[in-house]
Scaffold this motif. Structure first.
Motif, PDB file in Angstrom:
ATOM      1  N   VAL A   1       6.220  -5.165  10.575  1.00 59.61           N
ATOM      2  CA  VAL A   1       5.072  -4.333  10.949  1.00 59.61           C
ATOM      3  C   VAL A   1       4.667  -3.510   9.736  1.00 59.61           C
ATOM      4  CG1 VAL A   1       4.235  -2.519  12.474  1.00 59.61           C
ATOM      5  CG2 VAL A   1       5.861  -4.206  13.345  1.00 59.61           C
ATOM      6  N   LYS A   2       3.381  -3.565   9.397  1.00 61.25           N
ATOM      7  CA  LYS A   2       2.852  -2.783   8.289  1.00 61.25           C
ATOM      8  C   LYS A   2       1.610  -2.040   8.781  1.00 61.25           C
ATOM      9  CE  LYS A   2       2.197  -1.271   4.134  1.00 61.25           C
ATOM     10  NZ  LYS A   2       2.782  -0.005   3.841  1.00 61.25           N
ATOM     11  N   ILE A   3       1.644  -0.710   8.676  1.00 62.01           N
ATOM     12  CA  ILE A   3       0.521   0.143   9.083  1.00 62.01           C
ATOM     13  C   ILE A   3      -0.109   0.736   7.828  1.00 62.01           C
ATOM     14  CG2 ILE A   3      -0.181   2.178  10.392  1.00 62.01           C
ATOM     15  CD1 ILE A   3       0.754  -0.088  12.195  1.00 62.01           C
ATOM     16  N   PHE A   4      -1.424   0.607   7.727  1.00 63.75           N
ATOM     17  CA  PHE A   4      -2.174   1.132   6.589  1.00 63.75           C
ATOM     18  C   PHE A   4      -2.938   2.388   6.999  1.00 63.75           C
ATOM     19  CE2 PHE A   4      -1.655  -3.324   5.665  1.00 63.75           C
ATOM     20  CZ  PHE A   4      -1.422  -3.369   4.285  1.00 63.75           C
ATOM     21  N   THR A   5      -3.066   3.333   6.068  1.00 62.67           N
ATOM     22  CA  THR A   5      -3.924   4.500   6.288  1.00 62.67           C
ATOM     23  C   THR A   5      -5.181   4.410   5.430  1.00 62.67           C
ATOM     24  OG1 THR A   5      -2.701   5.744   4.621  1.00 62.67           O
ATOM     25  CG2 THR A   5      -2.016   6.028   6.917  1.00 62.67           C
ATOM     26  N   ASP A   6      -5.187   3.494   4.473  1.00 60.85           N
ATOM     27  CA  ASP A   6      -6.356   3.258   3.633  1.00 60.85           C
ATOM     28  C   ASP A   6      -7.094   2.036   4.169  1.00 60.85           C
ATOM     29  OD1 ASP A   6      -8.104   3.482   1.355  1.00 60.85           O
ATOM     30  OD2 ASP A   6      -7.004   1.764   0.496  1.00 60.85           O
ATOM     31  N   TYR A   7      -8.345   2.224   4.570  1.00 59.30           N
ATOM     32  CA  TYR A   7      -9.109   1.154   5.215  1.00 59.30           C
ATOM     33  C   TYR A   7      -9.335  -0.028   4.280  1.00 59.30           C
ATOM     34  CZ  TYR A   7     -12.768  -1.376   7.622  1.00 59.30           C
ATOM     35  OH  TYR A   7     -13.492  -2.371   8.231  1.00 59.30           O
ATOM     36  N   ASP A   8      -9.643   0.233   3.004  1.00 61.59           N
ATOM     37  CA  ASP A   8      -9.906  -0.862   2.065  1.00 61.59           C
ATOM     38  C   ASP A   8      -8.664  -1.735   1.864  1.00 61.59           C
ATOM     39  OD1 ASP A   8     -12.562  -0.095   1.724  1.00 61.59           O
ATOM     40  OD2 ASP A   8     -12.034   1.302   0.101  1.00 61.59           O
ATOM     41  N   SER A   9      -7.496  -1.118   1.764  1.00 63.36           N
ATOM     42  CA  SER A   9      -6.252  -1.880   1.634  1.00 63.36           C
ATOM     43  C   SER A   9      -6.010  -2.717   2.889  1.00 63.36           C
ATOM     44  CB  SER A   9      -5.063  -0.950   1.418  1.00 63.36           C
ATOM     45  OG  SER A   9      -5.224  -0.212   0.249  1.00 63.36           O
ATOM     46  N   PHE A  10      -6.266  -2.115   4.044  1.00 64.78           N
ATOM     47  CA  PHE A  10      -6.100  -2.842   5.298  1.00 64.78           C
ATOM     48  C   PHE A  10      -7.042  -4.044   5.361  1.00 64.78           C
ATOM     49  CE2 PHE A  10      -7.805  -3.511   9.602  1.00 64.78           C
ATOM     50  CZ  PHE A  10      -6.678  -4.056  10.192  1.00 64.78           C
TER      51      PHE A  10
ATOM     52  N   CYS B   1      -0.082  -6.228  11.411  1.00 62.16           N
ATOM     53  CA  CYS B   1      -0.736  -5.418  10.393  1.00 62.16           C
ATOM     54  C   CYS B   1      -1.698  -4.486  11.113  1.00 62.16           C
ATOM     55  CB  CYS B   1      -1.471  -6.365   9.453  1.00 62.16           C
ATOM     56  SG  CYS B   1      -2.413  -5.587   8.194  1.00 62.16           S
ATOM     57  N   GLY B   2      -1.655  -3.184  10.811  1.00 64.27           N
ATOM     58  CA  GLY B   2      -2.495  -2.247  11.534  1.00 64.27           C
ATOM     59  C   GLY B   2      -3.138  -1.210  10.644  1.00 64.27           C
ATOM     60  N   TYR B   3      -4.140  -0.544  11.218  1.00 68.18           N
ATOM     61  CA  TYR B   3      -4.845   0.521  10.514  1.00 68.18           C
ATOM     62  C   TYR B   3      -4.880   1.760  11.388  1.00 68.18           C
ATOM     63  CZ  TYR B   3      -8.693   3.306   8.681  1.00 68.18           C
ATOM     64  OH  TYR B   3      -9.444   4.337   8.214  1.00 68.18           O
ATOM     65  N   VAL B   4      -4.570   2.908  10.766  1.00 66.31           N
ATOM     66  CA  VAL B   4      -4.591   4.202  11.434  1.00 66.31           C
ATOM     67  C   VAL B   4      -5.471   5.132  10.605  1.00 66.31           C
ATOM     68  CG1 VAL B   4      -3.196   6.176  12.148  1.00 66.31           C
ATOM     69  CG2 VAL B   4      -2.274   3.875  12.349  1.00 66.31           C
ATOM     70  N   SER B   5      -6.543   5.656  11.209  1.00 64.35           N
ATOM     71  CA  SER B   5      -7.413   6.564  10.462  1.00 64.35           C
ATOM     72  C   SER B   5      -6.936   8.007  10.554  1.00 64.35           C
ATOM     73  CB  SER B   5      -8.854   6.459  10.964  1.00 64.35           C
ATOM     74  OG  SER B   5      -8.926   6.814  12.321  1.00 64.35           O
ATOM     75  N   ARG B   6      -6.340   8.378  11.681  1.00 71.40           N
ATOM     76  CA  ARG B   6      -5.814   9.733  11.852  1.00 71.40           C
ATOM     77  C   ARG B   6      -4.323   9.697  11.555  1.00 71.40           C
ATOM     78  NH1 ARG B   6      -7.749  13.109  16.464  1.00 71.40           N
ATOM     79  NH2 ARG B   6      -9.937  13.302  16.014  1.00 71.40           N
ATOM     80  N   THR B   7      -3.889  10.502  10.621  1.00 67.23           N
ATOM     81  CA  THR B   7      -2.501  10.409  10.172  1.00 67.23           C
ATOM     82  C   THR B   7      -1.669  11.608  10.579  1.00 67.23           C
ATOM     83  OG1 THR B   7      -3.169  11.312   8.053  1.00 67.23           O
ATOM     84  CG2 THR B   7      -3.034   8.916   8.211  1.00 67.23           C
ATOM     85  N   LYS B   8      -1.789  12.038  11.825  1.00 64.50           N
ATOM     86  CA  LYS B   8      -0.926  13.128  12.298  1.00 64.50           C
ATOM     87  C   LYS B   8       0.534  12.674  12.314  1.00 64.50           C
ATOM     88  CE  LYS B   8      -3.266  16.418  15.219  1.00 64.50           C
ATOM     89  NZ  LYS B   8      -3.506  16.894  16.552  1.00 64.50           N
ATOM     90  N   VAL B   9       0.731  11.423  12.694  1.00 65.42           N
ATOM     91  CA  VAL B   9       2.071  10.847  12.729  1.00 65.42           C
ATOM     92  C   VAL B   9       2.198   9.929  11.516  1.00 65.42           C
ATOM     93  CG1 VAL B   9       3.631   9.388  14.050  1.00 65.42           C
ATOM     94  CG2 VAL B   9       2.098  10.941  15.238  1.00 65.42           C
ATOM     95  N   PRO B  10       3.262  10.045  10.747  1.00 67.76           N
ATOM     96  CA  PRO B  10       3.427   9.176   9.573  1.00 67.76           C
ATOM     97  C   PRO B  10       3.419   7.700   9.968  1.00 67.76           C
ATOM     98  CG  PRO B  10       5.055  10.938   9.560  1.00 67.76           C
ATOM     99  CD  PRO B  10       4.352  11.007  10.876  1.00 67.76           C
ATOM    100  N   PRO B  11       2.777   6.848   9.174  1.00 62.42           N
ATOM    101  CA  PRO B  11       2.718   5.416   9.482  1.00 62.42           C
ATOM    102  C   PRO B  11       4.096   4.786   9.656  1.00 62.42           C
ATOM    103  CG  PRO B  11       1.195   5.940   7.730  1.00 62.42           C
ATOM    104  CD  PRO B  11       1.985   7.183   7.999  1.00 62.42           C
ATOM    105  N   ALA B  12       5.086   5.291   8.941  1.00 63.64           N
ATOM    106  CA  ALA B  12       6.442   4.742   9.064  1.00 63.64           C
ATOM    107  C   ALA B  12       6.986   4.926  10.490  1.00 63.64           C
ATOM    108  CB  ALA B  12       7.374   5.413   8.063  1.00 63.64           C
ATOM    109  N   GLU B  13       6.629   6.022  11.137  1.00 65.13           N
ATOM    110  CA  GLU B  13       7.073   6.244  12.515  1.00 65.13           C
ATOM    111  C   GLU B  13       6.379   5.294  13.487  1.00 65.13           C
ATOM    112  OE1 GLU B  13       7.280  10.283  13.919  1.00 65.13           O
ATOM    113  OE2 GLU B  13       7.820  11.016  11.927  1.00 65.13           O
ATOM    114  N   VAL B  14       5.101   5.025  13.254  1.00 67.04           N
ATOM    115  CA  VAL B  14       4.385   4.062  14.087  1.00 67.04           C
ATOM    116  C   VAL B  14       4.992   2.677  13.915  1.00 67.04           C
ATOM    117  CG1 VAL B  14       2.141   3.006  14.582  1.00 67.04           C
ATOM    118  CG2 VAL B  14       2.251   5.418  13.926  1.00 67.04           C
ATOM    119  N   GLU B  15       5.268   2.315  12.660  1.00 64.65           N
ATOM    120  CA  GLU B  15       5.901   1.024  12.375  1.00 64.65           C
ATOM    121  C   GLU B  15       7.246   0.910  13.079  1.00 64.65           C
ATOM    122  OE1 GLU B  15       6.170   0.952   8.114  1.00 64.65           O
ATOM    123  OE2 GLU B  15       4.018   0.611   7.866  1.00 64.65           O
ATOM    124  N   ALA B  16       8.067   1.954  12.964  1.00 63.46           N
ATOM    125  CA  ALA B  16       9.396   1.943  13.589  1.00 63.46           C
ATOM    126  C   ALA B  16       9.287   1.827  15.109  1.00 63.46           C
ATOM    127  CB  ALA B  16      10.170   3.195  13.207  1.00 63.46           C
TER     128      ALA B  16
END
Length: 191
Positions: free
Chosen positions: A148-157, A117-132
């Motif tokens: 693998v699940k990457i979140f862009t929302d900190y509260d959800s993460f 489970c991960g968190y990304v604050s900068r979303t230049k690259v879509p989270p789905a690509e990071v997961e893949a």
């Protein structure tokens, strides 16, 4: 304490180190060139060649420094929140993952045997690509059944990290060898 790859503050520490090393290496090359020029009063000497060759490691260092400049370390307050929420979970902070196509900054990953489970604050690259990309790294090393699940929302993460931590407290104590190996594989792909 030495900050190693995967620890909070790693990017901040590496920026400082790489800037100092780059300045030092270019400074040595300039000093060697000036020594040759001031002693012979011409650029056509052996020390000019040495100075030019000295620019190669300096330029390599500059590339590493420039690559890290746009990225920031995960905020210390948020690190404490994540550590509290996911107590006992193996984590990795401040990573810049590099594939042949993209550069993907990841602020934090929480790693267990079957879920990352991960968190990304900068979303230049879509989270789905990071997961893949993370799934591909793990599959290449025979860790096939990892989600693998990457979140862009900190509260959800943070909510997911809390449930992650509660699950971990109910199960085992220390991370097993496979989880530590998965963390090592991911950190190998990071700058």
């Amino acid at each position: 304490m030495k900050i190693t790859k995967g620890m909070p503050g790693y990017i901040r520490d590496q920026k400082k180190k790489r800037i100092l090393i780059t300045i030092l290496l270019f400074g040595i090359s300039i000093a060697v060139f000036l020594t040759g020029y001031l002693t012979t009063h011409t650029r056509n000497n052996l020390l000019t060649i040495v100075a030019i060759l000295g620019c190669l490691p300096a330029a390599r260092s500059a590339v590493g420094m420039i690559m890290l400049l746009p990225y920031r370390s995960f905020e210390e307050e948020k690190v404490r929140e994540v550590e509290t929420a996911a107590a006992g979970i193996l984590s990795a902070y401040d990573m810049v993952l590099t594939s042949s196509e993209k550069v993907m900054p990841v602020d934090v990953l929480l790693i267990s045997r079957h879920l990352i489970c991960g968190y990304v604050s900068r979303t230049k690259v879509p989270p789905a690509e990071v997961e893949a990309y993370l799934v591909r790294i793990l599959k290449e090393n025979h860790y096939d059944k990892v989600t693998v699940k990457i979140f862009t929302d900190y509260d959800s993460f943070l909510k997911r990290a809390e449930s992650f931590g509660e699950t971990k407290q109910k199960s085992e104590g220390q991370p097993d060898r496979a989880v530590r190996e998965m963390r090592r594989l991911i950190l190998t792909a990071a700058v």
